[in-house]
Design an enzyme around this catalytic site. Structure first.
Site, PDB file in Angstrom:
ATOM      1  N   LEU A  49       0.845  -1.196   0.000  1.00 38.39           N
ATOM      2  CA  LEU A  49       0.000   0.000   0.000  1.00 38.39           C
ATOM      3  C   LEU A  49       0.876   1.241   0.000  1.00 38.39           C
ATOM      4  CD1 LEU A  49      -2.848  -0.923   2.499  1.00 38.39           C
ATOM      5  CD2 LEU A  49      -2.508  -1.568   0.106  1.00 38.39           C
ATOM      6  N   GLY A  94       1.132  -5.235   1.291  1.00 35.24           N
ATOM      7  CA  GLY A  94       0.061  -5.307   0.285  1.00 35.24           C
ATOM      8  C   GLY A  94       0.507  -6.025  -0.985  1.00 35.24           C
ATOM      9  N   ASN A 118       4.812  -7.497   6.519  1.00 33.51           N
ATOM     10  CA  ASN A 118       5.724  -6.860   7.480  1.00 33.51           C
ATOM     11  C   ASN A 118       5.073  -5.715   8.259  1.00 33.51           C
ATOM     12  OD1 ASN A 118       5.554  -5.399   5.054  1.00 33.51           O
ATOM     13  ND2 ASN A 118       7.418  -4.282   5.515  1.00 33.51           N
ATOM     14  N   GLU A 119       3.741  -5.668   8.284  1.00 35.67           N
ATOM     15  CA  GLU A 119       3.035  -4.525   8.869  1.00 35.67           C
ATOM     16  C   GLU A 119       3.537  -4.130  10.258  1.00 35.67           C
ATOM     17  OE1 GLU A 119       1.705  -6.634   6.879  1.00 35.67           O
ATOM     18  OE2 GLU A 119       0.302  -5.588   5.562  1.00 35.67           O
TER      19      GLU A 119
HETATM   20  N1  CO8 Z   1       4.519   3.655  -0.264  1.00 28.43           N
HETATM   21  C1  CO8 Z   1       4.942   4.857  -0.705  1.00 28.43           C
HETATM   22  N2  CO8 Z   1       6.199   5.100  -1.093  1.00 28.43           N
HETATM   23  C2  CO8 Z   1       7.079   4.093  -1.050  1.00 28.43           C
HETATM   24  C3  CO8 Z   1       6.706   2.813  -0.588  1.00 28.43           C
HETATM   25  C4  CO8 Z   1       5.354   2.600  -0.178  1.00 28.43           C
HETATM   26  N3  CO8 Z   1       4.893   1.406   0.239  1.00 28.43           N
HETATM   27  N4  CO8 Z   1       7.794   2.020  -0.656  1.00 28.43           N
HETATM   28  C5  CO8 Z   1       8.800   2.775  -1.127  1.00 28.43           C
HETATM   29  N5  CO8 Z   1       8.368   4.019  -1.376  1.00 28.43           N
HETATM   30  C6  CO8 Z   1       9.153   5.161  -1.926  1.00 28.43           C
HETATM   31  C7  CO8 Z   1      10.373   5.468  -1.074  1.00 28.43           C
HETATM   32  O1  CO8 Z   1      10.029   6.296   0.020  1.00 28.43           O
HETATM   33  C8  CO8 Z   1      11.236   6.154  -2.085  1.00 28.43           C
HETATM   34  O2  CO8 Z   1      10.739   7.481  -2.265  1.00 28.43           O
HETATM   35  P1  CO8 Z   1      11.728   8.722  -2.579  1.00 28.43           P
HETATM   36  O3  CO8 Z   1      12.402   8.371  -3.870  1.00 28.43           O
HETATM   37  O4  CO8 Z   1      10.817   9.891  -2.668  1.00 28.43           O
HETATM   38  O5  CO8 Z   1      12.683   8.786  -1.423  1.00 28.43           O
HETATM   39  C9  CO8 Z   1      10.955   5.382  -3.376  1.00 28.43           C
HETATM   40  O6  CO8 Z   1       9.680   4.767  -3.191  1.00 28.43           O
HETATM   41  C10 CO8 Z   1      11.961   4.291  -3.683  1.00 28.43           C
HETATM   42  O7  CO8 Z   1      12.119   3.477  -2.510  1.00 28.43           O
HETATM   43  P2  CO8 Z   1      13.534   2.896  -2.057  1.00 28.43           P
HETATM   44  O8  CO8 Z   1      14.603   3.909  -2.296  1.00 28.43           O
HETATM   45  O9  CO8 Z   1      13.374   2.360  -0.675  1.00 28.43           O
HETATM   46  O10 CO8 Z   1      13.704   1.729  -3.142  1.00 28.43           O
HETATM   47  P3  CO8 Z   1      14.485   0.338  -2.989  1.00 28.43           P
HETATM   48  O11 CO8 Z   1      14.506  -0.247  -4.361  1.00 28.43           O
HETATM   49  O12 CO8 Z   1      15.768   0.504  -2.247  1.00 28.43           O
HETATM   50  O13 CO8 Z   1      13.530  -0.563  -2.040  1.00 28.43           O
HETATM   51  C11 CO8 Z   1      11.419  -1.468  -1.343  1.00 28.43           C
HETATM   52  C12 CO8 Z   1      12.253  -0.893  -2.498  1.00 28.43           C
HETATM   53  C13 CO8 Z   1      11.996  -2.819  -0.933  1.00 28.43           C
HETATM   54  C14 CO8 Z   1      10.003  -1.668  -1.856  1.00 28.43           C
HETATM   55  C15 CO8 Z   1      11.488  -0.497  -0.158  1.00 28.43           C
HETATM   56  O14 CO8 Z   1      11.169   0.796  -0.641  1.00 28.43           O
HETATM   57  C16 CO8 Z   1      10.552  -0.817   0.949  1.00 28.43           C
HETATM   58  O15 CO8 Z   1      10.815  -1.706   1.756  1.00 28.43           O
HETATM   59  N6  CO8 Z   1       9.416  -0.071   1.010  1.00 28.43           N
HETATM   60  C17 CO8 Z   1       8.468  -0.181   2.079  1.00 28.43           C
HETATM   61  C18 CO8 Z   1       7.568  -1.323   1.807  1.00 28.43           C
HETATM   62  C19 CO8 Z   1       6.569  -1.475   2.920  1.00 28.43           C
HETATM   63  O16 CO8 Z   1       6.925  -1.636   4.083  1.00 28.43           O
HETATM   64  N7  CO8 Z   1       5.290  -1.450   2.552  1.00 28.43           N
HETATM   65  C20 CO8 Z   1       4.256  -1.611   3.505  1.00 28.43           C
HETATM   66  C21 CO8 Z   1       3.107  -0.711   3.201  1.00 28.43           C
HETATM   67  S1  CO8 Z   1       1.761  -1.056   4.305  1.00 28.43           S
HETATM   68  C22 CO8 Z   1       0.795  -2.203   3.533  1.00 28.43           C
HETATM   69  O17 CO8 Z   1       0.979  -2.539   2.384  1.00 28.43           O
HETATM   70  C23 CO8 Z   1      -0.321  -2.860   4.283  1.00 28.43           C
HETATM   71  C24 CO8 Z   1      -0.913  -2.006   5.316  1.00 28.43           C
HETATM   72  C25 CO8 Z   1      -2.066  -2.693   5.956  1.00 28.43           C
HETATM   73  C26 CO8 Z   1      -2.942  -1.718   6.689  1.00 28.43           C
HETATM   74  C27 CO8 Z   1      -2.815  -1.788   8.117  1.00 28.43           C
HETATM   75  C28 CO8 Z   1      -3.986  -1.189   8.832  1.00 28.43           C
HETATM   76  C29 CO8 Z   1      -3.634   0.067   9.586  1.00 28.43           C
END
Ligand code: CO8
Length: 243
Positions: A49, A94, A118-119
């Protein structure tokens, strides 16, 4: 379907809306019996998400966003088509949910990739239907441990616990997905669809019964100051990690 919401295929409201329209078109196309879900973003299947949709917005926005997340799950989990996830990159939260909605998961054998719900690492809690989907995929005990610790698994670990069905060298993932699709399409559609519905309906019905309260829960949870603070800290950690 190749997801391409660069850089990381985060599931924003706009992206989810487009995804739903595309899926519905295929669902209504009698000539289309199966879908391979994959990513056009390098190294990422989906980052889950879009955190920006859960941060600093209005309660109305959160409710609309959450409804779209529910809708994505409902449509994908119940699809009449054969759905195969070709997981060609990392797939946290997500992203993992999307993959688990499919009938079969093939992951690229790249040690840099990870998958899981990983929430808790973000200080947030996966809702009951995320949990149910994981229980249906890997069982109760493995889900309990995965969810409490917010575990992200390497491809071999994910394969070992059954979170993915098969690992392949990265360059073979699309051809393998096509080969698996042929096996699934050899089964008569009606028999496979009724069986899928029998397996998944109780899980779907649970969300349908509690859909409104699930939206309200999400809104009241995500608007808490402490949760907003956790999300802010997590985003800062992501930025710092990149340096
Ligand atoms: N949402 C928005 N932006 C994101 C997200 C995300 N999920 N993930 C990464 N980005 C952004 C980064 O902030 C970065 O932005 P900027 O360039 O402006 O600094 C850009 O995308 C690139 O990210 P990285 O530099 O980190 O890229 P990498 O290739 O090194 O890594 C990953 C990619 C592995 C995807 C890494 O970005 C990561 O681990 N992201 C977080 C993923 C995560 O934890 N997602 C969980 C979201 S929560 C969810 O899906 C379920 C919620 C359920 C609801 C709960 C009820 C309250």
């Amino acid at each position: 379907m190749k997801m391409e919401n660069l850089p990381v295929n985060s599931l924003s409201l706009d992206f989810l809306t487009e995804f739903l329209i595309s899926l519905e078109k295929l669902e209504n196309d009698r000539g289309c019996r199966g879908v391979i879900l994959t990513s056009g973003a390098p190294k990422i299947f989906s980052a889950g998400l879009d955190i920006m949709e859960m941060y600093g917005k209005s309660a109305e926005h959160y409710a609309e966003f959450w409804k779209a997340v529910q809708e994505m799950w409902l449509r994908l989990y119940q699809s009449n088509m054969v759905t195969i996830a070709a997981i060609n990159g990392s797939s946290p939260a997500g992203g993992c949910l999307m993959a688990m909605c499919c009938d079969y998961r093939i992951m690229a054998e790249n040690p840099k990739y990870s998958i899981g719900l990983n929430e808790t690492q973000l200080g947030i809690v996966a809702p009951f239907w995320f949990k149910d989907t994981m229980v249906n995929t890997i069982g109760n005990r493995a889900t309990e441990r995965s969810l409490e610790l917010g575990l992200l698994y390497s491809p071999p670990e994910a394969h070992k616990i059954g979170l993915v069905d098969q690992l392949v060298p990265e360059e073979k993932i699309q051809s393998m997905a096509a080969a698996v699709m042929s096996q699934w399409l050899a089964i008569p559609d009606h028999a496979r669809q009724i069986t899928k519905s029998m397996m998944r309906k109780p899980t779907v019905d649970r969300l349908l019964t509690h859909r409104e309260s699930d939206i309200q829960n999400f809104v009241s949870f995500i608007t808490k100051d402490s949760i907003q603070k956790s999300l802010q800290m997590y985003m800062e950690m992501l930025k710092q990690r990149r340096g």
